[in-house]
Design a protein around this motif. Structure first.
Motif, short mmCIF file in Angstrom:
data_model
loop_
_atom_site.label_atom_id
_atom_site.label_comp_id
_atom_site.label_asym_id
_atom_site.label_seq_id
_atom_site.Cartn_x
_atom_site.Cartn_y
_atom_site.Cartn_z
N ALA A 1 -7.40 -7.42 -2.92
CA ALA A 1 -6.78 -6.76 -1.79
C ALA A 1 -5.32 -6.41 -2.06
O ALA A 1 -4.82 -5.38 -1.62
CB ALA A 1 -6.89 -7.64 -0.54
N LEU A 2 -4.62 -7.27 -2.81
CA LEU A 2 -3.22 -7.01 -3.13
C LEU A 2 -3.04 -5.82 -4.07
O LEU A 2 -1.98 -5.19 -4.11
CB LEU A 2 -2.58 -8.26 -3.76
N ILE B 1 -15.59 -9.55 -0.72
CA ILE B 1 -14.89 -9.20 0.52
C ILE B 1 -13.52 -8.59 0.19
O ILE B 1 -13.08 -7.62 0.80
CB ILE B 1 -14.73 -10.43 1.42
N GLY B 2 -12.86 -9.17 -0.80
CA GLY B 2 -11.56 -8.65 -1.22
C GLY B 2 -11.65 -7.22 -1.75
O GLY B 2 -10.75 -6.42 -1.53
N CYS B 3 -12.77 -6.89 -2.41
CA CYS B 3 -12.93 -5.53 -2.92
C CYS B 3 -13.08 -4.52 -1.79
O CYS B 3 -12.62 -3.37 -1.90
CB CYS B 3 -14.16 -5.46 -3.84
N MET C 1 -10.55 -1.33 -1.04
CA MET C 1 -10.90 0.06 -0.75
C MET C 1 -10.10 0.59 0.43
O MET C 1 -9.55 1.70 0.40
CB MET C 1 -12.40 0.18 -0.48
N GLU C 2 -10.01 -0.22 1.48
CA GLU C 2 -9.29 0.21 2.68
C GLU C 2 -7.80 0.37 2.41
O GLU C 2 -7.19 1.38 2.78
CB GLU C 2 -9.50 -0.80 3.81
N LEU C 3 -7.18 -0.62 1.75
CA LEU C 3 -5.74 -0.57 1.50
C LEU C 3 -5.38 0.50 0.48
O LEU C 3 -4.31 1.10 0.55
CB LEU C 3 -5.26 -1.94 1.03
N LEU C 4 -6.26 0.72 -0.50
CA LEU C 4 -6.04 1.78 -1.48
C LEU C 4 -5.98 3.13 -0.78
O LEU C 4 -5.09 3.95 -1.04
CB LEU C 4 -7.16 1.77 -2.52
N ASN D 1 -13.62 6.60 -2.48
CA ASN D 1 -14.14 5.48 -1.69
C ASN D 1 -15.66 5.38 -1.74
O ASN D 1 -16.21 4.29 -1.49
CB ASN D 1 -13.71 5.63 -0.22
N LEU D 2 -16.34 6.47 -2.06
CA LEU D 2 -17.81 6.46 -2.02
C LEU D 2 -18.42 5.53 -3.05
O LEU D 2 -19.25 4.67 -2.71
CB LEU D 2 -18.34 7.89 -2.17
N PRO D 3 -18.08 5.64 -4.35
CA PRO D 3 -18.67 4.69 -5.31
C PRO D 3 -18.22 3.26 -5.08
O PRO D 3 -19.01 2.32 -5.27
CB PRO D 3 -18.20 5.22 -6.67
N ILE D 4 -16.97 3.07 -4.65
CA ILE D 4 -16.49 1.70 -4.36
C ILE D 4 -17.29 1.10 -3.21
O ILE D 4 -17.73 -0.05 -3.26
CB ILE D 4 -14.99 1.70 -4.03
N GLY D 5 -17.51 1.90 -2.17
CA GLY D 5 -18.26 1.41 -1.01
C GLY D 5 -19.71 1.11 -1.34
O GLY D 5 -20.26 0.10 -0.89
N LEU D 6 -20.36 1.97 -2.11
CA LEU D 6 -21.76 1.74 -2.49
C LEU D 6 -21.90 0.45 -3.30
O LEU D 6 -22.82 -0.34 -3.06
CB LEU D 6 -22.28 2.93 -3.31
N LEU D 7 -21.00 0.26 -4.24
CA LEU D 7 -21.03 -0.97 -5.03
C LEU D 7 -20.80 -2.19 -4.13
O LEU D 7 -21.48 -3.21 -4.28
CB LEU D 7 -19.95 -0.92 -6.12
N GLY D 8 -19.89 -2.06 -3.17
CA GLY D 8 -19.62 -3.16 -2.26
C GLY D 8 -20.84 -3.53 -1.43
O GLY D 8 -21.14 -4.72 -1.24
N ILE D 9 -21.57 -2.53 -0.92
CA ILE D 9 -22.76 -2.81 -0.11
C ILE D 9 -23.82 -3.54 -0.91
O ILE D 9 -24.43 -4.51 -0.43
CB ILE D 9 -23.32 -1.48 0.45
#
Length: 467
Positions: free
Chosen positions: A146-147, A18-20, A24-27, A173-181
């Motif tokens: 998140a920090l 969840i923190g990752c 992504m959003e804060l980055l 954001n695309l690879p970060i988001g795919l990994l997160g899903i």
């Protein structure tokens, strides 16, 4: 054994995943600030118009935060969380493919709407999957990645803009988001929704309109438009009136969208108020440090961003001992004393000069990162210590709303104070002394938060701290 059983071990993967997503959003939110000049040049637009990219993102976040808790309860938090990540990725791709300011602004609005769901819905998942005894450690792992977003955002944004182009700020954001899903599907429990959970439509319209008006007013004031017309004042007045109307509506509604009765819970109410006041001071520090290092020290955007890594290192370091500190000293003492430490670090940052030793500068930034990180983890755990699982979604929505408003108002307050001090001193541009005095004044807000936290009982959060 259920994850929220009293003696269930903490599954670190869930808060880290969840923190990752929050990372992504804060980055993205911080990195895009470094690209505004290049975007303006590519689109042939005036730099001042680039404020739309930031304002529309904040506007969408303000509109959709109130409904985030209801969506999670109605359709299930994991489903909503995955949907939010997917939408954020698609909107990021749309941002990268934009060929005009209008297209980019619309894509950023949609991106802000999807990002608004991540924080409260992620917290709901965490509260459902974690026992009270493990909540403090879970919050530490949640806030760790998140920090890093705000810390890595400026230097990474500067690097991507310099080496590649502004488009890569969104494409990353695309690879970060795919990994997160993938990780969410594998590790996060699929809690069911409540089909009979009806939406408070009047409450949604009133609360969203109030938050949107306040956010736009704060954004305008933060850019020094207080004396530039009646628009910011009209927005501020509208936000306050709509907020008052929502309070009247919530008192008579059997199921209000934002359950203000949660503020009667002693720990939750104090944490929400004290945490908001603390953020009014601490959240303005990155903004003021950028001015200090770039305008005062004459550093480049990349070099100024690299200095902030010291704060990120401090934020990560304290995560490994934060639980032991709270168990040893208790929530009340930690929050009160740490508020004073944070205020001191901010005030001392205002005394930094170009000839200040690098080691001393890094040590001060490191200590400030330790203080802010410890405060956020402690507030996150204590705020939900006395909140039942049934009310977790509503509490998370209120908390996310206060964070969004607090962080936006923080920059507004800092910008206004700096402008006033600058004009009083007769300076056309902010000087080291102007920025330093602003930091000293803003640090008093952190001191005020310590007074609010002193109202906590000595045994507040004992069930959480003893886990």
């Amino acid at each position: 054994m259920p994850a929220n059983a009293p003696d269930a071990p903490l599954d670190r993967k869930v808060p880290m995943i969840i923190g990752c997503a929050l990372f992504m959003e804060l980055l993205d939110a911080t990195a895009v600030l470094t690209a505004l000049t290049q975007i303006a040049n590519d689109f042939g637009e005036a730099s001042v118009r680039m404020n739309l990219i930031v304002s529309l993102y904040l506007l969408a976040a303000a509109i959709f935060i109130p409904i985030s808790g209801w969506l999670a309860e109605r359709f299930g938090p994991r489903r909503v969380f995955i949907t939010a990540i997917c939408l954020f990725m698609l909107c990021s791709l749309a941002c990268a493919l934009s060929a005009s300011l209008l297209q980019l602004s619309l894509a950023r609005f949609c991106q802000g709407a999807s990002g608004a769901l991540m924080v409260p819905v992620g917290q709901i998942i965490l509260l459902r999957s974690t026992s009270k005894a493990n909540l403090m450690r879970a919050m530490a792992f949640l806030t760790m990645p998140a920090l890093l977003g705000p810390v890595l955002g400026p230097p990474l944004g500067g690097l991507l803009v310099t080496a590649l182009s502004w488009h890569w700020i969104f494409l990353i954001n695309l690879p970060i988001g795919l990994l997160g899903i993938v990780l969410v599907l594998r590790n996060v429990p699929a809690y069911g929704g409540l089909p009979q959970h009806n939406l408070d439509k009047v409450g949604f319209m009133l609360s969203s309109a109030a938050l949107a008006s306040l956010m736009l007013a704060f954004e305008s004031l933060g850019h020094g438009q207080l004396l530039g017309g009646y628009w910011p004042a009209a927005l501020l007045a509208s936000g306050l009136v709509l907020g008052a109307l929502y309070v009247c509506h919530a008192r008579h509604s059997p199921a209000p969208l934002l359950n203000l009765s949660l503020l009667r819970i002693h720990t939750f109410g104090i944490v929400l108020l004290g945490g908001t006041v603390f953020r009014l001071g601490s959240a303005s520090l990155p903004f003021l440090l950028v001015l200090l290092f770039q305008l005062g020290f004459g550093l480049s955007a990349l070099h100024a961003g690299l200095l902030t890594f010291a704060g990120g290192a401090g934020a990560l370091f304290i995560k490994f001992i934060s639980v032991r500190l709270v168990r040893r000293f208790g929530f009340r003492r930690i929050l009160v004393c740490n508020a004073l430490v944070g205020a001191g670090c901010m005030a001392l940052c205002g005394l930094l000069r170009p000839d200040t030793g690098l080691l001393l500068t890094l040590l001060l930034l490191f200590t400030g990162g330790v203080s802010r990180s410890l405060q956020m983890s402690t507030l996150g755990a204590l705020g939900y210590a006395d909140v039942s699982r049934e009310l977790a979604g509503q509490a998370s929505t209120l908390s996310a709303m206060s964070v969004q408003l607090g962080m936006s108002l923080a920059v507004c307050i800092a910008a206004l104070l700096l402008g006033w001090i600058q004009r009083i001193n007769g300076h056309s541009l902010p000087t080291l002394e102007d920025i330093g005095l602003t930091m000293a004044v803003v640090s008093l807000l952190s001191v005020l938060s310590g007074l609010i936290f002193s109202r906590l009982r000595q045994d507040s959060g004992q069930a959480v701290a003893s886990g």
